[in-house]
Scaffold this active site. Structure first.
Site, PDB file in Angstrom:
ATOM      1  N   SER A  39      16.566  -7.420  -7.460  1.00  0.00           N
ATOM      2  CA  SER A  39      16.241  -7.149  -8.865  1.00  0.00           C
ATOM      3  C   SER A  39      15.270  -5.987  -9.013  1.00  0.00           C
ATOM      4  CB  SER A  39      15.689  -8.407  -9.541  1.00  0.00           C
ATOM      5  OG  SER A  39      14.583  -8.927  -8.841  1.00  0.00           O
TER       6      SER A  39
ATOM      7  N   ARG B 288       7.264  -2.527   1.471  1.00  0.00           N
ATOM      8  CA  ARG B 288       6.601  -2.943   0.227  1.00  0.00           C
ATOM      9  C   ARG B 288       7.629  -3.276  -0.846  1.00  0.00           C
ATOM     10  NH1 ARG B 288       3.733   0.358  -4.077  1.00  0.00           N
ATOM     11  NH2 ARG B 288       2.342  -1.122  -5.105  1.00  0.00           N
TER      12      ARG B 288
ATOM     13  N   ASN C  32       4.603  -1.925  -9.870  1.00  0.00           N
ATOM     14  CA  ASN C  32       5.717  -1.316  -9.133  1.00  0.00           C
ATOM     15  C   ASN C  32       5.928   0.166  -9.399  1.00  0.00           C
ATOM     16  OD1 ASN C  32       6.368  -3.704  -7.847  1.00  0.00           O
ATOM     17  ND2 ASN C  32       7.971  -4.275  -9.299  1.00  0.00           N
TER      18      ASN C  32
ATOM     19  N   HIS D 212       0.026  -4.431   5.618  1.00  0.00           N
ATOM     20  CA  HIS D 212      -0.932  -3.430   5.147  1.00  0.00           C
ATOM     21  C   HIS D 212      -1.357  -2.472   6.251  1.00  0.00           C
ATOM     22  CE1 HIS D 212      -2.334  -5.967   1.432  1.00  0.00           C
ATOM     23  NE2 HIS D 212      -1.120  -5.469   1.294  1.00  0.00           N
ATOM     24  N   THR D 213      -0.817  -2.652   7.426  1.00  0.00           N
ATOM     25  CA  THR D 213      -1.069  -1.673   8.491  1.00  0.00           C
ATOM     26  C   THR D 213      -0.326  -0.370   8.211  1.00  0.00           C
ATOM     27  OG1 THR D 213      -1.143  -1.346  10.885  1.00  0.00           O
ATOM     28  CG2 THR D 213       0.851  -2.356  10.006  1.00  0.00           C
TER      29      THR D 213
ATOM     30  N   HIS E 274       7.992  -6.877  -2.828  1.00  0.00           N
ATOM     31  CA  HIS E 274       7.935  -6.960  -4.279  1.00  0.00           C
ATOM     32  C   HIS E 274       9.230  -7.503  -4.866  1.00  0.00           C
ATOM     33  CE1 HIS E 274       4.185  -4.404  -5.329  1.00  0.00           C
ATOM     34  NE2 HIS E 274       4.066  -4.897  -4.105  1.00  0.00           N
TER      35      HIS E 274
ATOM     36  N   GLY F  24      12.988 -14.222  -5.903  1.00  0.00           N
ATOM     37  CA  GLY F  24      13.632 -14.350  -4.609  1.00  0.00           C
ATOM     38  C   GLY F  24      14.217 -12.995  -4.241  1.00  0.00           C
TER      39      GLY F  24
END
Length: 315
Positions: free
Chosen positions: A72, A58, A90, A187-188, A62, A68
């Site tokens: 960051s 995740r 976040n 999302h599994t 994000h 990109g």
């Protein structure tokens, strides 16, 4: 919104051409043992916390979806600037220590050579593998970005997005409808707090208390873990019953109306995406192949400028 869209488009235009500069053997001479050190750091973290793969994957998504894949999302807020990691979408990100530990291990081997962005991309691959998913050769050579703004996290695709919003969000980043469906398979893994899906199970609209697209029994189980006026900040549900294993269960549950987010259910409202959901539900290999292809494509966007010595601060 128009400003955000224009900003994202400009960023994608500026970073897309740089993605082609990545290569699988980028550190072959300068830091040949970097990948092994990163994999070891992820493995050690996983041994103590089975939620690490979901967290790292995740985090990588994000990171890539803002400026990109430039690391960051790893930067801490400084002075008057609130960084991405402290933006509303976040604040639930965690396991940053895994990237910090991997960076320390790599710096001990070859100081100032391997970017934090590359470490995060490699760690995401290693996390998927540890969870039982596919492996792939990660193109390397990303540079770390110097800008991280919480305000830009508003452009991240949200759990309540419809198919048009999802398509727009992904296309602005050079990603196709197939990439959308394949990457949604992430999302599994993991867990979601009630706030991300509560609207589906209570006071849905003027006609229905519960989203009619969600399985009634599943909605009932969610209502039991997310009671009305819930005050438990940690309350929520796992993404699927095998939430520590990277497999195609997500797609099977989606066809049954048993996934958490409206953005998941939205994949069944378009003929092309619905066909892909069915394809991935019936063939784990097809999902793995598509996921690998889409991960490489997504993670090849990079607009950074430096190699940080500490992933939390600009060099």
């Amino acid at each position: 919104m128009a400003v955000i869209v224009a900003l994202v488009c400009a960023l994608i235009f500026s970073v897309s051409s740089l993605g082609n500069g990545l290569s699988s053997n980028y550190y072959e001479k300068t830091c040949p043992n970097a990948e092994a050190a990163i994999a070891d750091a992820v493995k050690k973290a996983f041994a103590n916390d089975k939620k690490v793969p979901a967290a790292i994957l995740r985090m990588h998504f994000h990171d890539c979806f803002i400026r990109g894949c430039d690391g960051s999302v790893l930067l801490k807020s400084v002075g008057q600037n609130t960084a991405e990691k402290d933006g509303p979408p976040n604040v639930s990100l965690h396991a940053f220590y895994v990237i910090d530990n991997a960076k320390k291990a790599v710096e001990a081997l070859c100081p100032g050579v391997v970017s934090c962005a590359d470490i995060l991309a490699l760690a995401a691959r290693d996390a998927v593998v540890l969870a039982g998913g596919p492996t792939w050769d990660v193109p390397k050579g990303r540079k770390d970005g110097r800008v991280s703004k919480a305000s830009e996290t508003r452009s991240l695709p949200g759990p309540a997005f419809n198919i048009s919003q999802l398509q727009q969000s992904f296309s602005q980043r050079g990603l196709s409808m197939e990439d959308l469906v394949a990457l949604s398979g992430g999302h599994t893994l993991g867990f979601s707090h009630c706030s991300s899906f509560e609207k589906r199970i209570r006071n849905f609209n003027a006609t229905h208390d519960i989203d009619p697209t969600i399985h009634p029994g599943f909605a009932s189980s969610l209502r039991s873990v997310c009671p009305a006026k819930n005050k438990l900040n940690n309350a929520g549900a796992t993404m699927d019953p095998s939430s520590a294993t990277f497999d195609n269960t997500y797609y099977k549950l989606l066809l049954q109306g048993k996934t958490l987010f409206s953005s998941d259910q939205a994949l069944l409202t378009n003929q092309k995406t619905q066909q892909l959901v069915s394809k991935f539900a019936s063939s784990q290999k097809a999902f793995y192949d598509a996921f690998v292809k889409s991960m490489i494509k997504m993670s090849s966007l990079n607009g950074g400028q430096e190699v940080r010595l500490d992933c939390k601060v600009v060099r």
